[in-house]
Structures are given as C-alpha cells and as structure tokens.
Design an enzyme around this catalytic site. Sequence first.
Site, PDB file in Angstrom:
ATOM      1  N   CYS A   2       0.815  -1.208   0.000  1.00 17.72           N
ATOM      2  CA  CYS A   2       0.000   0.000   0.000  1.00 17.72           C
ATOM      3  C   CYS A   2       0.853   1.264   0.000  1.00 17.72           C
ATOM      4  O   CYS A   2       1.964   1.275   0.524  1.00 17.72           O
ATOM      5  CB  CYS A   2      -0.866   0.023   1.254  1.00 17.72           C
ATOM      6  SG  CYS A   2      -1.846  -1.452   1.456  1.00 17.72           S
ATOM      7  N   ARG A  27       5.048   0.033  -6.339  1.00 14.82           N
ATOM      8  CA  ARG A  27       5.109  -0.769  -5.116  1.00 14.82           C
ATOM      9  C   ARG A  27       4.191  -1.986  -5.184  1.00 14.82           C
ATOM     10  O   ARG A  27       4.307  -2.892  -4.374  1.00 14.82           O
ATOM     11  CB  ARG A  27       4.689   0.097  -3.925  1.00 14.82           C
ATOM     12  CG  ARG A  27       5.587   1.283  -3.711  1.00 14.82           C
ATOM     13  CD  ARG A  27       5.008   2.209  -2.668  1.00 14.82           C
ATOM     14  NE  ARG A  27       4.926   1.576  -1.380  1.00 14.82           N
ATOM     15  CZ  ARG A  27       5.886   1.568  -0.482  1.00 14.82           C
ATOM     16  NH1 ARG A  27       7.019   2.169  -0.749  1.00 14.82           N
ATOM     17  NH2 ARG A  27       5.736   0.982   0.675  1.00 14.82           N
ATOM     18  N   TRP A  75      -2.921  -2.614  -1.454  1.00 13.74           N
ATOM     19  CA  TRP A  75      -2.520  -3.997  -1.755  1.00 13.74           C
ATOM     20  C   TRP A  75      -3.272  -4.841  -0.742  1.00 13.74           C
ATOM     21  O   TRP A  75      -2.997  -4.780   0.451  1.00 13.74           O
ATOM     22  CB  TRP A  75      -1.003  -4.113  -1.575  1.00 13.74           C
ATOM     23  CG  TRP A  75      -0.399  -5.367  -2.088  1.00 13.74           C
ATOM     24  CD1 TRP A  75      -0.048  -5.643  -3.379  1.00 13.74           C
ATOM     25  CD2 TRP A  75      -0.004  -6.511  -1.324  1.00 13.74           C
ATOM     26  NE1 TRP A  75       0.523  -6.892  -3.450  1.00 13.74           N
ATOM     27  CE2 TRP A  75       0.568  -7.441  -2.215  1.00 13.74           C
ATOM     28  CE3 TRP A  75      -0.072  -6.851   0.028  1.00 13.74           C
ATOM     29  CZ2 TRP A  75       1.047  -8.677  -1.799  1.00 13.74           C
ATOM     30  CZ3 TRP A  75       0.406  -8.077   0.436  1.00 13.74           C
ATOM     31  CH2 TRP A  75       0.961  -8.976  -0.473  1.00 13.74           C
ATOM     32  N   ASN A 101      -1.977   2.108   5.942  1.00  9.10           N
ATOM     33  CA  ASN A 101      -1.072   1.007   5.585  1.00  9.10           C
ATOM     34  C   ASN A 101      -0.848   0.178   6.846  1.00  9.10           C
ATOM     35  O   ASN A 101      -0.771   0.738   7.936  1.00  9.10           O
ATOM     36  CB  ASN A 101       0.291   1.522   5.128  1.00  9.10           C
ATOM     37  CG  ASN A 101       0.248   2.142   3.745  1.00  9.10           C
ATOM     38  OD1 ASN A 101      -0.805   2.211   3.115  1.00  9.10           O
ATOM     39  ND2 ASN A 101       1.403   2.606   3.290  1.00  9.10           N
ATOM     40  N   GLY A 102      -0.671  -1.126   6.669  1.00  9.33           N
ATOM     41  CA  GLY A 102      -0.387  -1.969   7.827  1.00  9.33           C
ATOM     42  C   GLY A 102      -1.550  -2.882   8.141  1.00  9.33           C
ATOM     43  O   GLY A 102      -2.500  -2.998   7.355  1.00  9.33           O
ATOM     44  N   GLU A 483      20.014 -15.559  -6.421  1.00  8.14           N
ATOM     45  CA  GLU A 483      19.533 -14.261  -6.877  1.00  8.14           C
ATOM     46  C   GLU A 483      19.135 -14.296  -8.360  1.00  8.14           C
ATOM     47  O   GLU A 483      18.144 -13.693  -8.759  1.00  8.14           O
ATOM     48  CB  GLU A 483      20.598 -13.179  -6.598  1.00  8.14           C
ATOM     49  CG  GLU A 483      20.278 -11.795  -7.093  1.00  8.14           C
ATOM     50  CD  GLU A 483      18.977 -11.192  -6.567  1.00  8.14           C
ATOM     51  OE1 GLU A 483      18.326 -11.775  -5.684  1.00  8.14           O
ATOM     52  OE2 GLU A 483      18.584 -10.125  -7.089  1.00  8.14           O
ATOM     53  N   LYS A 487      15.392 -13.334  -9.630  1.00  5.14           N
ATOM     54  CA  LYS A 487      15.103 -12.315 -10.655  1.00  5.14           C
ATOM     55  C   LYS A 487      14.209 -12.909 -11.732  1.00  5.14           C
ATOM     56  O   LYS A 487      13.243 -12.295 -12.157  1.00  5.14           O
ATOM     57  CB  LYS A 487      16.390 -11.806 -11.325  1.00  5.14           C
ATOM     58  CG  LYS A 487      17.239 -10.834 -10.553  1.00  5.14           C
ATOM     59  CD  LYS A 487      16.646  -9.478 -10.346  1.00  5.14           C
ATOM     60  CE  LYS A 487      15.784  -9.329  -9.149  1.00  5.14           C
ATOM     61  NZ  LYS A 487      16.153  -9.466  -7.809  1.00  5.14           N
ATOM     62  N   GLU A 490      10.509 -13.809 -10.490  1.00  2.63           N
ATOM     63  CA  GLU A 490       9.616 -12.721 -10.065  1.00  2.63           C
ATOM     64  C   GLU A 490       9.133 -11.874 -11.229  1.00  2.63           C
ATOM     65  O   GLU A 490       8.038 -11.350 -11.185  1.00  2.63           O
ATOM     66  CB  GLU A 490      10.202 -11.884  -8.919  1.00  2.63           C
ATOM     67  CG  GLU A 490      11.463 -11.135  -9.174  1.00  2.63           C
ATOM     68  CD  GLU A 490      12.008 -10.435  -7.921  1.00  2.63           C
ATOM     69  OE1 GLU A 490      11.291 -10.299  -6.923  1.00  2.63           O
ATOM     70  OE2 GLU A 490      13.177 -10.007  -7.965  1.00  2.63           O
ATOM     71  N   HIS A 506      20.903 -35.535  -5.122  1.00  4.76           N
ATOM     72  CA  HIS A 506      20.069 -35.943  -3.978  1.00  4.76           C
ATOM     73  C   HIS A 506      18.601 -35.596  -4.185  1.00  4.76           C
ATOM     74  O   HIS A 506      17.851 -35.514  -3.231  1.00  4.76           O
ATOM     75  CB  HIS A 506      20.616 -35.312  -2.699  1.00  4.76           C
ATOM     76  CG  HIS A 506      22.042 -35.685  -2.455  1.00  4.76           C
ATOM     77  ND1 HIS A 506      22.415 -36.958  -2.093  1.00  4.76           N
ATOM     78  CD2 HIS A 506      23.183 -34.965  -2.575  1.00  4.76           C
ATOM     79  CE1 HIS A 506      23.736 -37.004  -1.977  1.00  4.76           C
ATOM     80  NE2 HIS A 506      24.224 -35.811  -2.266  1.00  4.76           N
ATOM     81  N   LYS A 608       7.033  -3.814  -3.549  1.00  3.93           N
ATOM     82  CA  LYS A 608       8.414  -3.355  -3.421  1.00  3.93           C
ATOM     83  C   LYS A 608       8.888  -3.432  -1.980  1.00  3.93           C
ATOM     84  O   LYS A 608      10.004  -3.827  -1.698  1.00  3.93           O
ATOM     85  CB  LYS A 608       8.520  -1.920  -3.950  1.00  3.93           C
ATOM     86  CG  LYS A 608       9.910  -1.319  -3.874  1.00  3.93           C
ATOM     87  CD  LYS A 608      10.837  -2.012  -4.849  1.00  3.93           C
ATOM     88  CE  LYS A 608      12.266  -1.546  -4.739  1.00  3.93           C
ATOM     89  NZ  LYS A 608      13.187  -2.524  -5.351  1.00  3.93           N
TER      90      LYS A 608
HETATM   91  C1  G6P Z   1      10.181  -7.358  -1.314  1.00  9.90           C
HETATM   92  C2  G6P Z   1      10.782  -6.888  -2.628  1.00  9.90           C
HETATM   93  C3  G6P Z   1      12.162  -7.484  -2.829  1.00  9.90           C
HETATM   94  C4  G6P Z   1      13.044  -7.197  -1.633  1.00  9.90           C
HETATM   95  C5  G6P Z   1      12.401  -7.657  -0.325  1.00  9.90           C
HETATM   96  C6  G6P Z   1      13.163  -7.142   0.889  1.00  9.90           C
HETATM   97  O1  G6P Z   1       9.865  -8.708  -1.412  1.00  9.90           O
HETATM   98  O2  G6P Z   1       9.937  -7.231  -3.709  1.00  9.90           O
HETATM   99  O3  G6P Z   1      12.758  -6.932  -3.996  1.00  9.90           O
HETATM  100  O4  G6P Z   1      14.266  -7.843  -1.810  1.00  9.90           O
HETATM  101  O5  G6P Z   1      11.076  -7.136  -0.225  1.00  9.90           O
HETATM  102  O6  G6P Z   1      13.050  -5.748   0.929  1.00  9.90           O
HETATM  103  P1  G6P Z   1      14.065  -4.787   1.650  1.00  9.90           P
HETATM  104  O7  G6P Z   1      13.512  -3.403   1.411  1.00  9.90           O
HETATM  105  O8  G6P Z   1      14.076  -5.164   3.101  1.00  9.90           O
HETATM  106  O9  G6P Z   1      15.395  -4.985   1.017  1.00  9.90           O
END
Ligand code: G6P
Length: 613
Positions: A2, A27, A75, A101-102, A483, A487, A490, A506, A608
């Site tokens: 949000c 976001r 959201w 938010n929250g 990582e 990427k 997602e 395994h 985000k």
């Molecule tokens: C969300 C984002 C990721 C990010 C993660 C941790 O899932 O989509 O891209 O790595 O949060 O966020 P932070 O702000 O703590 O790095």
Amino acid sequence: MCGIIGYAGKNEAAPIMLDSLRRLEYRGYDSAGLVVSRDKKLYLTKSAGYVQILADLTEEGAQMPGHVGLGHTRWATHGQPNDANAHPHISDGGTIAVVHNGIIENYRKLREFLTGKGFTFSSETDTEVAVNLIQYYYDRSHDILRAVADAARRMEGSYALGILCEDLPDTLIATKRESPLSIGAGDGENYITSDVAAIITRTRNIITLRDYEIAVLRADGVELYSGELDRLTRKAEVVDWDVAAAEKGGYPHFMLKEIMEQPESVRRSLSPRIRDGEIILDELEIPDDYLKSISKIYIAACGTADFAGVVMKYNLERIARVPTEVVFASEFRYNLPPIDETTLVICISQSGTTADTIAAMREAKKNGARVLSIVNVVGSVIAEESDWSLLTLAGPEISVASTKAYSTQLAVGYLVTLYFAKVRGTVTPDAYKTAVDALVRLPDAIEETLKLQETTQYLASRYFSSNDIYFIGRGLDYALSLEGDQKLKEISYIHSEAYAAGELKHGPIALIDAAVKTPVVAVATNKRLIDKMVSNAVEVKSRGASVLALVTDVTAETMRGVAEDLITVSDYEEAFLPSLAIIPLQLFAYYIALQRGCDIDKPRNLAKSVTVE
Ligand code: G6P
C-alpha cells in the site's frame, strides 16, 4: 504494498496526489482512491484497479477541487481488492476519512466493540475499524488530536494513518506505528507519504515520523506531537536523491535503467569509504575490541537482501574467519538462535522498513546481540534503530525486482568483510592491499560487464518459452544462483529454482526432462570449483538438459563443449566476482520477461516494500 500520499497546500490537491499515486504504482497495488476536504465536507472517489481508472473518473482530479486531501494505493490484506475495500474509508458518522497502511491485529475485537456502540461497517477492512474508532473518540471529545491519540492507544499491530476531519478543512493529520510514514515539508505546501519517492520531485525536506507521534499539517506548516500530545520539534533531513533517478529517463523500464545505473551506484557506495588504500568506515564507530570478540554473525534479511547476505556470508567466513549464518528475517524473529553479546546480527534491507527485518532486528537487540544494518533509505526504521548503520547509496530503486540495491549491498558487504578481517588480523597486508585495489576498480569492471547486454538478449530469445529453468552453483556461485533464480521467477513467472550443485544428485536431478531439454543455468565462475561444476553440468546434460553456463574468461575453456551456450564475464578477485556475474543474470531475466510480455516493473502479486508480516 500500500502507498499513502497526503497533501495540504495552496494548490489543487487531487492532481498532485494523482501524480504521487502514479509514482507509488511500482510498489504493487490493486485499488486506489482519493478524498479531498472542501467547505467542511469530504469528497471521495475510489476504485478497484489502476490509478488511471481513478484519474479517468475524476478527469485527472479536476472533478475533485480542494486544497487538502489524501490518496492511497491498496494492496489487499483484509478482504477482496474491490471498490468497497479500497481506501480512503469514511467513518460511519461521515466526519472522518482515513487511509491506512499496515494491519490492525485486534480489529475483530474493536469491530465488535464499535458495533456494540451502534457503528455499522460497509467493508471487510481493518481500516474501517480505525476510522470508526477515531470517530467514536471524536464524538466524545470533539478534539481530533485527542481522538487520534486515544484510538492509536487501542489499536494493536501496525499502522500508518492519514486522517481528515471535515470540521477542519485545512488540516491533515498523520500518525504511525511500525509502518513507515514520512512528512515532506515544502514551501506553502506539505505532504505525508509512505514512500519518499512519491514526493521527491516536490520537496527533499523529509521528517520521518516515529512510532506513536502525531503530525498536523496545514499549508503554512507542520506541527509534531508525541503520543501524549506534547509538542515536539524535529528538523527535516534533506534527502539528496537525484530527482531524475525516480524517473525513467528514456529507458523502457525502471529495471533496465537501474541495471545500467549499477556502476555509478556501486562507485558511490565504495569510493568515499576507500582513502589512500584504506577502508574507512567513519559511520561505524564499532570498537575494535568488540569486533575481535565476535564469535558468531547472523545475517537476517528478506528476498534479494537475504541473497546479498549469502554472498556476504561466504566472504565473511573465508576472509574474516567468522562463523556466519544467513537466516530469513521471518524465520529468525520467531526461532531465535542462541545469541549473546558476542553475537553480531547484520540486517540488510533496501527500504529499511520491511516488517520481518524490523522485527528480527528488535528481537536480536532485546536478546543482547548488537545489530549492524546495511540500508538504502536514510532515516528509515532499521537505519535508525540498529546499533550501527551503513548506507548503500543506490538512490531510489523503483523497479520491484531489485538490482542496483543488491549490487550496492554486495559492495558494502565487501567493505565490511575486509574491514573486519583487518581488525581481526585474518588478512595479510598484501592480500588486503590487493583486495582494496580490486574494490577501487570494481565499478569500471561492472561497467564493462554491461556490454553483455546484446549477448544476453540473444540468449533470452533462446530460452524465453521454457516452462522451468534451474540454476546451479557452488559457494559464491550458489549465492548468485539464488539471486539469478529470484530475478527470473519474479518478473517472468517462469518456474525456476536454484540448487547447490552438489545437491543435484540428492533429488533435483529428477526434474530434468529430456523431452523438453530442461534448461539449466550453470553458474561456474569460480576457478577453484570449476572441475566440480563441469561434472555437474555433464550430469544434467547426459539426462537431456540444455546447459547455459555462466563462466569467466578463465573458466570458459573447461566448460566449453559441455554447455550449449556460454556467457562469459571477465575473471576477477574471487570475493568480488559476484558483482560482475550478477549482471548477465539480471539482464537474462529482464529480456526473458520482455519477450514474454510481462509487466516488468510491477510484477503480479509482488510489492516493493513489504511492511506487513
Ligand atoms: C520485497 C521486494 C524485494 C526485496 C524484499 C526485501 O519482497 O519485492 O525486492 O528484496 O522485499 O526488501 P528490503 O527493502 O528489506 O530490502
């Protein structure tokens, strides 16, 4: 997640708020709304779907005149993403409007309480409980500040609230607990926002609201109060983010722009901290005695920040010789390992506001550990509450898929590792000098690696229609695989997984399907481990996989003939090689998602910054 925007000023609020809501779109959200206050009345428009729907409904805000207002992108957490559940919410009495938010954890109990007092509800949200609770107290005291303070005391969980009261048409009120909320102090206009990127083009003077504080904003100023309504004063901090950094600047996507910004972001994060061949971490006043006494490091983080932590772990163990474990913050907070004053917890976070990472940090501190944070947002909760904090200087990262934040987290991780190693005496002067020299050259080497853009685009065109892709690697290459996999999945929605290459036999090798020539990305940049990786590549190949190997100009020769495709980065100092090797993995994910027509900057279901549990 949000997003909140609030405006109190001399200009028309709605068009400004729509602009900010568009900046919050990245976001992740599923509905949006606006409320303005005019002539002691509240005017509301909200809708499921994109901000553009809201803009069309209000003719870009022209249909909602007024100088004070609130906007929100939601959201969904409680209830479907539909019109009724979208924010803002208006109280049953009609006097108060709220964006939130929250998550208010005791909302059921409060809803029962309010229902008993005659309040009716038209949505399933916890937010409607907040707005009615404020109305309840306002009806009793006719003092909006007191009503907000009283309601805040009864709410459990997390909230950032923007509040309008129709009796005070020139005033905007805000309060928060755990969820982030900042105030932007402008000239004749003031803002609230949950994300500074939404207002950075309008003001850089930011006051970060702390838990339970209440802010009162009007066109001509901002007043700050404690939860007990004592007047507070705090100067605004100047956020020196480049305004252009929050805009696309000619690139088709923020993600590609941010990938390309990595040499500069890494340079900014490294160069002020390296002087005359020495790593100088002025911000880190960690006593040497404490550094020498550390017996164990835990790295607690989420998502990409966690995977940056895995790179850091391998380096900390090999170079600074400290046993290090990486634990997802969501696990760490509820399954606290034994920690004491010789334990250092490193929290890594781009936003500095991730709910689980905040909780992990607080648990660690409560149980006697010291906390070092690596954070991108100045003044954020994690930066402020940790014992020591180092900023990554990535600038605002808009794309949900993190790229330049990850690269700067790696870079700051290298600095910390070498600094610790030097103080703890685990690195020879020669090795230290070689490493520092390599760090100085690193931004240029990243820049050079970006030339792989075209090759990666070609490879993406060969693999984009796959249903499953696996990544394998060993040591730092395994950390990178995590990582690279993140990427890809997602933003392209391809099913992908990363495995430690030695674990293939395994279980995961059963997933290789000769009928579809399952693609396996073998990350094989490490000279020490190349023979092992070649064996693993042969194993999957002989079961029908097609192998795309990420190698260096040194490891390429050994892998040639095994892999169908090779992508080659320059060999580099082992500890820092992830900073080069991640570039083609980011570009690979980007171009695959592009070929598949995905919404790259705003992938489905993702947010985000995850400010709720
Ligand atoms: C969300 C984002 C990721 C990010 C993660 C941790 O899932 O989509 O891209 O790595 O949060 O966020 P932070 O702000 O703590 O790095």
